[in-house]
Design a protein around this motif. Structure first.
Motif, PDB file in Angstrom:
ATOM      1  N   UNK A 363      36.323  46.572  30.505  1.00  0.00           N
ATOM      2  CA  UNK A 363      34.960  47.137  30.416  1.00  0.00           C
ATOM      3  C   UNK A 363      34.169  46.456  29.304  1.00  0.00           C
ATOM      4  N   UNK A 364      34.854  46.252  28.183  1.00  0.00           N
ATOM      5  CA  UNK A 364      34.199  45.648  27.023  1.00  0.00           C
ATOM      6  C   UNK A 364      33.691  44.237  27.375  1.00  0.00           C
ATOM      7  N   UNK A 365      34.528  43.493  28.104  1.00  0.00           N
ATOM      8  CA  UNK A 365      34.159  42.123  28.495  1.00  0.00           C
ATOM      9  C   UNK A 365      32.928  42.176  29.417  1.00  0.00           C
ATOM     10  N   UNK A 366      32.931  43.137  30.331  1.00  0.00           N
ATOM     11  CA  UNK A 366      31.774  43.289  31.243  1.00  0.00           C
ATOM     12  C   UNK A 366      30.522  43.639  30.436  1.00  0.00           C
ATOM     13  N   UNK A 367      30.677  44.561  29.442  1.00  0.00           N
ATOM     14  CA  UNK A 367      29.514  44.965  28.646  1.00  0.00           C
ATOM     15  C   UNK A 367      28.953  43.790  27.853  1.00  0.00           C
ATOM     16  N   UNK A 368      29.787  42.794  27.557  1.00  0.00           N
ATOM     17  CA  UNK A 368      29.286  41.618  26.835  1.00  0.00           C
ATOM     18  C   UNK A 368      28.793  40.542  27.808  1.00  0.00           C
ATOM     19  N   UNK A 374      41.249  41.433  37.794  1.00  0.00           N
ATOM     20  CA  UNK A 374      42.466  42.026  37.247  1.00  0.00           C
ATOM     21  C   UNK A 374      43.540  41.976  38.322  1.00  0.00           C
ATOM     22  N   UNK A 375      44.803  41.839  37.943  1.00  0.00           N
ATOM     23  CA  UNK A 375      45.868  41.812  38.941  1.00  0.00           C
ATOM     24  C   UNK A 375      47.222  42.024  38.304  1.00  0.00           C
ATOM     25  N   UNK A 383      42.435  38.118  35.608  1.00  0.00           N
ATOM     26  CA  UNK A 383      42.348  36.957  36.517  1.00  0.00           C
ATOM     27  C   UNK A 383      40.994  36.278  36.314  1.00  0.00           C
ATOM     28  N   UNK A 384      41.063  35.061  35.822  1.00  0.00           N
ATOM     29  CA  UNK A 384      39.842  34.323  35.481  1.00  0.00           C
ATOM     30  C   UNK A 384      39.728  33.159  36.453  1.00  0.00           C
TER      31      UNK A 384
END
Ligand SMILES: Cc1ncc(COP(=O)(O)O)c(C=O)c1O
Length: 413
Positions: A363-368, A374-375, A383-384
């Motif tokens: 969530x934090x990464x999305x907020x930034x 994810x997996x 998963x990048x």
């Protein structure tokens, strides 16, 4: 380099240097690494901050000592818990932390390396290993590599083979050095001698599985046996990768062959894992595993306590028994605080984070401003998988966001 906006209140740099010059041993002046000293105030995981708030990415880790991160929250919590319970008693009494720790440490070593003696430093551990090897074998000579560093105590100064660490006093009786099989800077070495992407620029045509350079260096060891020691020896000490000597990696199979020759002469093979142990080499928990050898004694320190002064000698029951004839006592070795800290260092595991923690970071990464996936069986993997038009700038942006999110997560725990 990022700069924080604060600076600590405390003793001024000038005053610290004045005291260092007046009240600290002159050696502390000599070892200050940089032209302008670095004045460290605080550490967190891989980061250090100086007294002016400047942040450094610490890739030296207090000389290969901070194994899991400065002030790692789990290590700090373990230390706090133990500080409130029992800081010190010695092993003349029986207390849980030393037994929990010895069992845990031994379970991380292969059979028959199951008997642990705890010390406060690497020098002490190597001192003891020297003594154990001599008592067990009844022999005296010990061989190390040129360029090695194994400690600064009177006995280990003999093992150490670097001029800067020598003194003109009677030390290190019975210690002999042999040529270090340094295929990068040494006189022999080719283009695929060592297990590393970094090789010497010299070419070689060795067939797969055979290394001419390694054989030349083995010949040097044989010459040492012929010229410098008695026909039976007590031990051969080697780091799996030489640390202070300059990150020297030996040719493939050198240690295997050397161990065989040492054992033929009655000697014990001792792996000094002070710098390479506890996962430091990446691929293995112990450096010796990268050489496919099994030492008779393993010594360790530095990363074992993530900065807490600790060391250990681990060996076989038979070798340990040879030392048990006399009486040896160490006030702090294996005290409850050291053992609790050491336990928490080993417990810093690869176990997946729980789903809630993964979600918090996600969530934090999305907020930034970054979307990732994810997996994994436990939902443990980020998963990048960006479109391939991604730029270097985008990758850098992601890395700084990812780092920040991990930092946020650690700070909240
Ligand atoms: C390989 C190795 N062995 C032994 C030692 C000595 O350890 P300590 O400084 O804890 O006595 C060191 C220290 O740098 C080391 O690098």
């Amino acid at each position: 380099m990022a700069k924080w906006l604060w600076s600590i209140q405390g003793m001024s740099k000038e005053r610290m240097m004045e005291i260092r010059g007046r009240n600290c041993h002159p050696m502390t002046m000599k070892v200050t690494l940089y032209k302008e000293p670095v004045f460290i105030h605080q550490g967190h995981m891989q980061w250090l901050w100086d007294v002016d708030g400047r942040r450094y990415l610490d890739l030296f880790a207090g000389v290969a000592t901070i194994s899991v991160g400065h002030c790692h929250p789990k290590v700090t919590a373990a230390a706090e818990r133990q500080l409130r319970t029992l800081v010190h008693t010695t092993n003349i009494y029986v207390y849980p932390p030393i037994h929990e720790y010895c069992e845990k440490l031994a379970s991380n070593l292969p059979d028959p390396l199951k008997v642990v003696y705890l010390t406060n430093s690497g020098s002490e551990a190597n001192d003891l290993a020297m003594c154990m090897a001599r008592l067990y074998t009844g022999n005296f000579d010990i061989i190390t590599f040129r360029g090695s560093y194994h400690g600064g105590s009177p006995q280990t100064m003999g093992l150490t083979s670097l001029v800067d660490y020598k003194y003109p006093v009677g030390i290190g009786l019975g210690c002999t050095n042999t040529m270090c099989p340094d295929v990068f800077r040494g006189i022999w070495g080719g283009s695929h001698c060592r297990d590393s992407p970094v090789q010497t620029t010299r070419e070689c045509n060795c067939a797969q599985g055979y290394c001419v350079a390694s054989q030349h260096y083995i010949e040097q060891l044989k010459q040492t046996f012929l010229t410098s020691v008695w026909s039976r020896i007590a031990a051969f000490f080697a780091e799996p990768i030489q640390g202070v000597g300059g990150a020297v990696q030996y040719p493939k199979n050198f240690l295997k062959e050397a161990y065989k020759l040492v054992r033929e002469r009655g000697g014990l093979c001792i792996a000094d894992e002070v710098q390479t142990g506890f996962g430091r080499t990446g691929s293995h928990f112990w450096g010796f595993q990268g050489h496919d050898v099994l030492p008779d004694i393993v010594t360790m320190a530095k990363g074992i306590g993530n900065g807490f002064p600790m060391g250990a000698v681990v060996t076989t029951r038979e070798i340990a028994d040879a030392f048990a004839g006399g009486f040896h006592f160490n006030t702090f070795g294996g005290n409850p605080l050291a053992c609790s800290i050491g336990s928490s260092v080993i417990d810093a595991s690869r176990a997946p984070l729980c789903p809630q923690d993964m979600l918090a970071i996600f969530e934090d990464i999305k907020d930034m401003g970054i979307l990732i996936g994810k997996g994994g069986m436990y939902g443990q993997t980020f998963r990048i998988k960006p479109p391939m038009c991604i730029t270097m700038e985008d990758a850098h942006f992601f890395l700084s966001v990812f780092n920040k999110s991990i930092q946020n997560y650690m700070e909240k725990r």
